[in-house]
Scaffold this active site. Structure first.
Site, PDB file in Angstrom:
ATOM      1  NE  ARG A   1     -29.894 114.842 -25.521  1.00 51.29           N
ATOM      2  CZ  ARG A   1     -29.871 113.625 -26.034  1.00 51.29           C
ATOM      3  NH1 ARG A   1     -30.981 112.927 -26.137  1.00 51.29           N
ATOM      4  NH2 ARG A   1     -28.748 113.098 -26.447  1.00 51.29           N
TER       5      ARG A   1
ATOM      6  CG  ASP B   1     -28.547 117.636 -27.490  1.00 53.91           C
ATOM      7  OD1 ASP B   1     -27.524 117.022 -27.154  1.00 53.91           O
ATOM      8  OD2 ASP B   1     -29.682 117.109 -27.501  1.00 53.91           O
TER       9      ASP B   1
ATOM     10  CB  SER C   1     -28.770 115.771 -30.483  1.00 52.11           C
ATOM     11  OG  SER C   1     -29.551 115.255 -29.428  1.00 52.11           O
TER      12      SER C   1
ATOM     13  CE1 TYR D   1     -28.548 111.061 -23.247  1.00 50.74           C
ATOM     14  CE2 TYR D   1     -29.630 112.497 -21.664  1.00 50.74           C
ATOM     15  CZ  TYR D   1     -28.665 112.282 -22.629  1.00 50.74           C
ATOM     16  OH  TYR D   1     -27.826 113.312 -22.968  1.00 50.74           O
TER      17      TYR D   1
END
Length: 373
Positions: free
Chosen positions: A119, A127, A130, A230
């Site tokens: 990330r 990503d 996402s 996270y």
């Protein structure tokens, strides 16, 4: 390089790993792209659109017999042997699926699992978590609205006023924030909770009330920062305080959407049975963590069940229900990854020392890469 895109074989999977848009760019870069006939039909990508973009249409053998195979989900045990030794596989492969990783290594496939991309700012364009979670959060609200037997917005009619639905979102990551935004557009009153106090500003900017659980110790404040975007498991005392607050707000909610996941671990229980028992009859729970054990123990993966008068929805692949846009975003993620994976001067030379490439590597040279390394 010869790039192959097979049809996804997993039941309920409607996405495709390349669209006409990304195929055109790959062809312009000098690659030969072959898609299995019908690979993109469920994602509104007909074979003709691919042919206009410069791709070839073939059978399953042609799609798997390529230098690079692009997939959405991991290939099945029947599909893995179709790939040749030395081939490259890119997809969402289940980074912790040791059995599948070992099978890929045995065949001699160099595999990359895009869920493992870090990330970081540089990795944002690839990503996949996402891009797909964003769609899942949106779809979760629409599914909740479909099952909810009342209106979401407040309505003033000649027959009287209908109150707005109260929506509680547990977990304010990408999926949670999109769920908040979507529910707000539909006129609901929204509350949200997350272990990371830093997301409060984002939650409130979308028009929701943030349920703030005080951080009482230095340990709680440090863990609450999360890592790599996270959440981390919080101490038991904080979880107890959060559970008490969520329990009270759940009793007032009409719709609850749970999105909390911790990488490599079973999904945390945020909505215990005791809370569900006190929810209003006709309430809805959409559990986006159903595939990982669920944020509610009453959730059944891939089923819609009713418990204590509450409807619990456990769909595990909401992004596939919006296959056209989900595929468009995913295919762009894949294209971005290929851009850094393949050397611009000689595509046969992989940039294996790139930090993003290393993070996504699952198997190489007949060996499985340690998921923790």
């Amino acid at each position: 390089m010869r790039i192959g895109v097979p049809t996804e074989s997993r039941v309920g999977e409607s996405r495709v790993a390349a669209t006409a848009e990304t195929v055109k760019k790959l062809v312009q870069q000098g690659h030969q792209v072959t898609l299995q006939a019908g690979a993109g039909l469920k994602a509104s990508q007909p074979d003709g659109a691919y042919e206009e973009a410069g791709a070839q249409i073939g059978d399953i053998h042609a799609a798997f017999d390529a230098d690079i195979v692009l997939k959405v989900r991991a290939p099945s045990t029947e599909e893995v042997p179709r790939m040749r030794q030395g081939a490259i596989l890119v997809g969402m492969l289940g980074r912790l699926d040791q059995t599948n990783s070992e099978l890929l290594a045995q065949v001699g496939v160099t595999a990359f699992s895009l869920e493992a991309a870090p990330r970081t700012t540089r990795a944002q364009s690839m990503d996949v978590l996402s891009s797909q979670a964003n769609i899942a959060g949106y779809k979760a609200v629409l599914i909740a609205a479909q099952h909810y037997k009342r209106f979401l917005p407040m309505l003033m009619t000649a027959a009287g006023t209908v109150k707005a639905a109260r929506v509680l979102v547990l977990g304010a990551g990408v999926a949670g924030l999109q769920a908040i935004a979507t529910a707000k557009r539909l006129g609901a009153v929204i509350e949200a909770s997350d272990v990371r106090p830093g997301v409060k500003e984002q939650v409130e900017s979308l028009g929701a009330k943030f349920l703030d659980v005080s951080l009482l110790t230095d340990e709680e404040r440090e863990i609450a920062k999360g890592v790599g975007g996270y959440a981390r498991p919080m101490p038991s005392d904080w979880l107890r305080r959060q559970a008490t607050l969520v329990h009270e707000r759940a009793k007032q909610a009409d719709i609850i959407i749970t999105t909390a996941l911790i990488p490599g671990q079973k999904a945390p229980v945020l909505l215990p049975e005791e809370a569900v028992m006190e929810m209003k009859p006709g309430s809805i729970v959409v559990d986006l963590a159903a595939a990982d054990g669920g944020n509610c123990p009453l959730t059944v993966a891939d089923e819609v069940v009713e418990r204590h008068g509450v409807t619990l929805i456990g769909h595990t692949n909401l992004a596939s229900m919006v296959a056209a846009d989900a595929s468009a975003l995913y295919a762009r993620n894949v294209l971005s990854f290929l851009t850094i994976l393949l050397n611009s001067n000689d595509a046969r030379v992989l940039n294996m020392e790139d930090d993003i490439v290393k993070a996504c590597l699952v198997s190489h040279d007949g060996r499985v890469r340690d998921a923790q390394s």
